[in-house]
Design a protein around this motif. Sequence first.
Motif, PDB file in Angstrom:
ATOM      1  N   TYR A   8       0.869  -1.247   0.102  1.00 15.57           N
ATOM      2  CA  TYR A   8       0.049  -0.027   0.228  1.00 15.57           C
ATOM      3  C   TYR A   8       0.884   1.342   0.148  1.00 15.57           C
ATOM      4  O   TYR A   8       0.296   2.301  -0.681  1.00 15.57           O
ATOM      5  CB  TYR A   8      -0.885   0.011   1.030  1.00 15.57           C
ATOM      6  N   GLY A   9       2.035   1.174   0.625  1.00 21.34           N
ATOM      7  CA  GLY A   9       2.752   2.417   0.657  1.00 21.34           C
ATOM      8  C   GLY A   9       3.394   2.902  -0.623  1.00 21.34           C
ATOM      9  O   GLY A   9       3.832   1.899  -1.520  1.00 21.34           O
ATOM     10  N   GLU A  10       3.553   3.966  -1.003  1.00 21.51           N
ATOM     11  CA  GLU A  10       4.080   4.403  -2.337  1.00 21.51           C
ATOM     12  C   GLU A  10       4.492   5.854  -2.122  1.00 21.51           C
ATOM     13  O   GLU A  10       3.909   6.517  -1.600  1.00 21.51           O
ATOM     14  CB  GLU A  10       3.003   4.315  -3.413  1.00 21.51           C
ATOM     15  N   GLU A  11       5.664   6.238  -2.671  1.00 20.87           N
ATOM     16  CA  GLU A  11       6.067   7.628  -2.704  1.00 20.87           C
ATOM     17  C   GLU A  11       6.236   8.180  -3.923  1.00 20.87           C
ATOM     18  O   GLU A  11       6.802   7.370  -4.742  1.00 20.87           O
ATOM     19  CB  GLU A  11       7.601   7.845  -1.469  1.00 20.87           C
ATOM     20  N   ALA A  12       5.940   9.380  -4.388  1.00 13.59           N
ATOM     21  CA  ALA A  12       6.447   9.995  -5.545  1.00 13.59           C
ATOM     22  C   ALA A  12       6.275  11.276  -5.536  1.00 13.59           C
ATOM     23  O   ALA A  12       5.911  12.095  -4.648  1.00 13.59           O
ATOM     24  CB  ALA A  12       4.898   9.587  -6.461  1.00 13.59           C
ATOM     25  N   THR A  13       7.569  11.704  -6.400  1.00  8.69           N
ATOM     26  CA  THR A  13       8.000  13.214  -6.487  1.00  8.69           C
ATOM     27  C   THR A  13       7.481  13.677  -7.689  1.00  8.69           C
ATOM     28  O   THR A  13       7.970  13.319  -8.740  1.00  8.69           O
ATOM     29  CB  THR A  13       9.495  13.463  -6.214  1.00  8.69           C
ATOM     30  N   VAL A  14       6.580  14.776  -7.646  1.00  7.84           N
ATOM     31  CA  VAL A  14       6.251  15.255  -9.137  1.00  7.84           C
ATOM     32  C   VAL A  14       6.341  16.516  -9.090  1.00  7.84           C
ATOM     33  O   VAL A  14       6.257  17.448  -8.343  1.00  7.84           O
ATOM     34  CB  VAL A  14       4.428  14.983  -8.838  1.00  7.84           C
ATOM     35  N   SER A  15       6.763  16.860 -10.436  1.00  8.80           N
ATOM     36  CA  SER A  15       7.291  18.154 -10.893  1.00  8.80           C
ATOM     37  C   SER A  15       5.982  18.732 -11.538  1.00  8.80           C
ATOM     38  O   SER A  15       4.732  18.033 -11.942  1.00  8.80           O
ATOM     39  CB  SER A  15       8.174  17.949 -11.847  1.00  8.80           C
ATOM     40  N   TRP A  16       5.880  20.294 -11.619  1.00 14.43           N
ATOM     41  CA  TRP A  16       4.695  21.009 -12.419  1.00 14.43           C
ATOM     42  C   TRP A  16       4.581  20.389 -13.823  1.00 14.43           C
ATOM     43  O   TRP A  16       5.300  20.197 -14.576  1.00 14.43           O
ATOM     44  CB  TRP A  16       5.175  22.579 -12.395  1.00 14.43           C
ATOM     45  N   GLN A  17       3.278  20.007 -14.197  1.00 13.76           N
ATOM     46  CA  GLN A  17       3.001  19.446 -15.328  1.00 13.76           C
ATOM     47  C   GLN A  17       3.536  18.242 -15.726  1.00 13.76           C
ATOM     48  O   GLN A  17       3.713  17.879 -16.953  1.00 13.76           O
ATOM     49  CB  GLN A  17       2.967  20.558 -16.463  1.00 13.76           C
ATOM     50  N   GLU A  18       4.093  17.408 -14.785  1.00 12.15           N
ATOM     51  CA  GLU A  18       4.831  16.254 -15.118  1.00 12.15           C
ATOM     52  C   GLU A  18       3.478  15.012 -15.208  1.00 12.15           C
ATOM     53  O   GLU A  18       3.031  14.899 -14.477  1.00 12.15           O
ATOM     54  CB  GLU A  18       5.754  15.896 -13.869  1.00 12.15           C
ATOM     55  N   LYS A  19       3.715  14.263 -16.297  1.00 16.72           N
ATOM     56  CA  LYS A  19       2.757  13.278 -16.708  1.00 16.72           C
ATOM     57  C   LYS A  19       3.343  12.020 -16.069  1.00 16.72           C
ATOM     58  O   LYS A  19       4.330  11.485 -16.512  1.00 16.72           O
ATOM     59  CB  LYS A  19       2.428  13.194 -17.965  1.00 16.72           C
ATOM     60  N   ILE A  20       2.679  11.428 -15.127  1.00 18.64           N
ATOM     61  CA  ILE A  20       2.746  10.078 -14.690  1.00 18.64           C
ATOM     62  C   ILE A  20       1.364   9.222 -15.045  1.00 18.64           C
ATOM     63  O   ILE A  20       0.084   9.460 -14.766  1.00 18.64           O
ATOM     64  CB  ILE A  20       3.079   9.955 -13.262  1.00 18.64           C
ATOM     65  N   LEU A  21       1.845   8.051 -15.886  1.00 22.33           N
ATOM     66  CA  LEU A  21       0.619   7.405 -16.297  1.00 22.33           C
ATOM     67  C   LEU A  21       0.144   6.510 -15.286  1.00 22.33           C
ATOM     68  O   LEU A  21       0.609   5.848 -14.492  1.00 22.33           O
ATOM     69  CB  LEU A  21       1.049   6.486 -17.439  1.00 22.33           C
ATOM     70  N   SER A  22      -1.481   6.252 -15.261  1.00 13.81           N
ATOM     71  CA  SER A  22      -2.068   5.214 -14.372  1.00 13.81           C
ATOM     72  C   SER A  22      -2.071   3.958 -15.115  1.00 13.81           C
ATOM     73  O   SER A  22      -1.858   3.965 -16.194  1.00 13.81           O
ATOM     74  CB  SER A  22      -3.479   5.786 -14.140  1.00 13.81           C
ATOM     75  N   GLN A  23      -2.348   3.063 -14.228  1.00  8.97           N
ATOM     76  CA  GLN A  23      -2.491   1.588 -14.612  1.00  8.97           C
ATOM     77  C   GLN A  23      -3.530   1.567 -15.859  1.00  8.97           C
ATOM     78  O   GLN A  23      -3.354   0.698 -16.858  1.00  8.97           O
ATOM     79  CB  GLN A  23      -2.684   0.634 -13.698  1.00  8.97           C
ATOM     80  N   ARG A  24      -4.425   2.245 -15.824  1.00 10.71           N
ATOM     81  CA  ARG A  24      -5.702   2.114 -16.699  1.00 10.71           C
ATOM     82  C   ARG A  24      -5.234   2.776 -18.198  1.00 10.71           C
ATOM     83  O   ARG A  24      -5.464   2.246 -19.142  1.00 10.71           O
ATOM     84  CB  ARG A  24      -6.926   2.739 -16.239  1.00 10.71           C
ATOM     85  N   GLU A  25      -4.525   3.888 -17.770  1.00  9.94           N
ATOM     86  CA  GLU A  25      -3.934   4.634 -19.070  1.00  9.94           C
ATOM     87  C   GLU A  25      -3.002   3.841 -19.818  1.00  9.94           C
ATOM     88  O   GLU A  25      -2.972   3.889 -20.840  1.00  9.94           O
ATOM     89  CB  GLU A  25      -3.537   5.969 -18.714  1.00  9.94           C
ATOM     90  N   ILE A  26      -1.965   3.076 -19.026  1.00  5.50           N
ATOM     91  CA  ILE A  26      -1.107   2.237 -19.715  1.00  5.50           C
ATOM     92  C   ILE A  26      -1.907   1.153 -20.880  1.00  5.50           C
ATOM     93  O   ILE A  26      -1.444   1.032 -21.615  1.00  5.50           O
ATOM     94  CB  ILE A  26      -0.155   1.597 -18.961  1.00  5.50           C
ATOM     95  N   GLU A  27      -2.910   0.670 -19.902  1.00  7.29           N
ATOM     96  CA  GLU A  27      -3.722  -0.416 -20.792  1.00  7.29           C
ATOM     97  C   GLU A  27      -4.323   0.221 -21.913  1.00  7.29           C
ATOM     98  O   GLU A  27      -4.491  -0.399 -23.177  1.00  7.29           O
ATOM     99  CB  GLU A  27      -4.638  -1.326 -19.769  1.00  7.29           C
ATOM    100  N   LEU A  28      -4.964   1.478 -21.815  1.00  2.00           N
ATOM    101  CA  LEU A  28      -5.644   2.137 -22.803  1.00  2.00           C
ATOM    102  C   LEU A  28      -4.820   2.451 -23.911  1.00  2.00           C
ATOM    103  O   LEU A  28      -4.926   2.113 -25.141  1.00  2.00           O
ATOM    104  CB  LEU A  28      -6.471   3.215 -22.237  1.00  2.00           C
ATOM    105  N   TYR A  29      -3.898   3.321 -23.707  1.00  2.00           N
ATOM    106  CA  TYR A  29      -2.870   3.668 -24.599  1.00  2.00           C
ATOM    107  C   TYR A  29      -1.781   2.887 -25.008  1.00  2.00           C
ATOM    108  O   TYR A  29      -1.031   3.152 -26.015  1.00  2.00           O
ATOM    109  CB  TYR A  29      -2.045   5.200 -24.403  1.00  2.00           C
TER     110      TYR A  29
END
Length: 297
Positions: A8-29
Amino acid sequence: SSGINAEYGEEATVSWQEKILSQREIELYGDLLNCNTVRERHYHEVIEGMRARNEFSHRRIYTCVEEDPTVSEKENMPLTTRTSQALSYLEHKVKLARPAGRKQNYTPLQHPVQVPSNDVNRKSNHVQLVSTQRMYIMADIGRPRGIPRAEDEVILCAVTMDTNRVLSVTPPFNSTEAHAIENSDGDVWEYTVEQITQQVSEKEEAREQEVLEELFARHASLLHNMVGTVFTDPPEEGAERVHVFGEISRAVGYDADNLFVNYSFDLPVGWCIEEDVEIRGLTQRSQVRETKAGQIA
């Protein structure tokens, strides 16, 4: 971090307008047949690169950025599911009043009525709307390793920046009561949005307030200059103002060149003119030419 279940634990550093794909987007695109726009085809190329590097992992945290095809759909998504954090009646009506399906480039006021009011609030609430950019930090709160579902994708916080470089975060920072979200299986997640940057000094805070006041003053001055101050006063009570526009386009029956007309307007009884209006004038000098209708200057 230690003490948190790795599932359950997860850490992410996000920059302004940085795109991180979701699992559903990975399967879709990941399927090129589902990619119709340039942006979607770009995501497909990114996914192909991830496949080549074997970088796939089930990530819960992802982002929705300004250029995403579905960013306009996120505006009406609730940020929490706690009943005590529901929209007020006014906020609900404001959302209904916005054009559906239209991408907005301005930031609506989160609290249109502010009590007590002060000079800063009045200035900030009555300046011209400025264009903004937004992004959403989101999470997939479905069951681990389950099939990704749209109903399990929630907004953790929305980040907006306007052209004045003012950054807004919704929901606001909290440290006491946690925000609550619920997935389609009934699991309730709680989270907080915390400000972890170093606290500014009183001197820096005062300087920031001065900069904001200067910004609002410059904006008000800009609007004042755009609108101007030279306006025609309305006529006195019981009087009417009439504007007459005319032009002498041609004269018929001239028998020589270099003739001109000295004209004046004769006002009826009871009419008057403004002091700066000319009622007399001269035309240009004539140059006669022959036409079927005769000589025309």
